[in-house]
Motif scaffolding. Sequence first.
Motif, mmCIF file in Angstrom:
data_model
loop_
_atom_site.group_PDB
_atom_site.id
_atom_site.type_symbol
_atom_site.label_atom_id
_atom_site.label_comp_id
_atom_site.label_asym_id
_atom_site.label_seq_id
_atom_site.Cartn_x
_atom_site.Cartn_y
_atom_site.Cartn_z
ATOM 1 N N THR A 96 0.867 -1.168 0.000
ATOM 2 C CA THR A 96 0.000 0.000 0.000
ATOM 3 C C THR A 96 0.903 1.217 0.000
ATOM 4 O O THR A 96 2.053 1.158 0.399
ATOM 5 N N LYS B 230 -0.395 -7.395 4.300
ATOM 6 C CA LYS B 230 -0.750 -6.125 3.666
ATOM 7 C C LYS B 230 0.367 -5.104 3.840
ATOM 8 O O LYS B 230 0.661 -4.327 2.928
ATOM 9 N N VAL C 50 -3.643 -9.836 -4.102
ATOM 10 C CA VAL C 50 -3.972 -8.672 -3.275
ATOM 11 C C VAL C 50 -5.476 -8.629 -3.018
ATOM 12 O O VAL C 50 -5.926 -8.225 -1.941
ATOM 13 N N VAL D 8 -6.423 -10.559 0.091
ATOM 14 C CA VAL D 8 -6.065 -9.808 1.300
ATOM 15 C C VAL D 8 -7.095 -8.705 1.527
ATOM 16 O O VAL D 8 -7.574 -8.509 2.648
ATOM 17 N N ASN D 9 -7.467 -8.005 0.477
ATOM 18 C CA ASN D 9 -8.446 -6.924 0.613
ATOM 19 C C ASN D 9 -9.835 -7.453 0.983
ATOM 20 O O ASN D 9 -10.536 -6.835 1.792
ATOM 21 N N LYS E 90 -3.755 1.855 -3.928
ATOM 22 C CA LYS E 90 -2.849 0.716 -3.838
ATOM 23 C C LYS E 90 -2.002 0.617 -5.094
ATOM 24 O O LYS E 90 -2.401 1.060 -6.150
#
Length: 141
Positions: free
Chosen positions: A6, A74, A84, A87-88, A135
């Motif tokens: 991020t 993250k 990703v 994870v989000n 991101k």
Amino acid sequence: MPTMITSGKPVQRAILVLLALNTLVLLFHISLALKIVPYDIAWGGRLKNDADMYRLEAVSIAVNLLFSVVLLVKGGWVRITVPVRIVNILLWIFFALFLLNTVGNLFAATLFEKCFAVLTLIFSLLIGVVLFSKKEGDKTI
């Protein structure tokens, strides 16, 4: 400092604060499981026996450990090959869980647990900072 997936200092700070707060929450749940802290102040005051407490504390500790791992991934401190997006999605689930927990804590039987509504709201807000930040275009971590 690890490479973050991020961008921006607010996101880095939010992740670090979330990790610190979650460590404290984990220590609290461990102290409940070890009976250092009486369990009648937790779980809305609804626990009636040790078996219920151990079952719920095991789930709580596992979920909080998963949350820590997701934050570490993250933040770039743990490198695993995972999209990703996954994870989000997990962060969105935690965001929703913390919002629901905030409401639940407001209706808890004990004043001590009602105070946790502030903490769970802070968790939600900080997860929001992480989720709503821009991101990098990476597809995997």
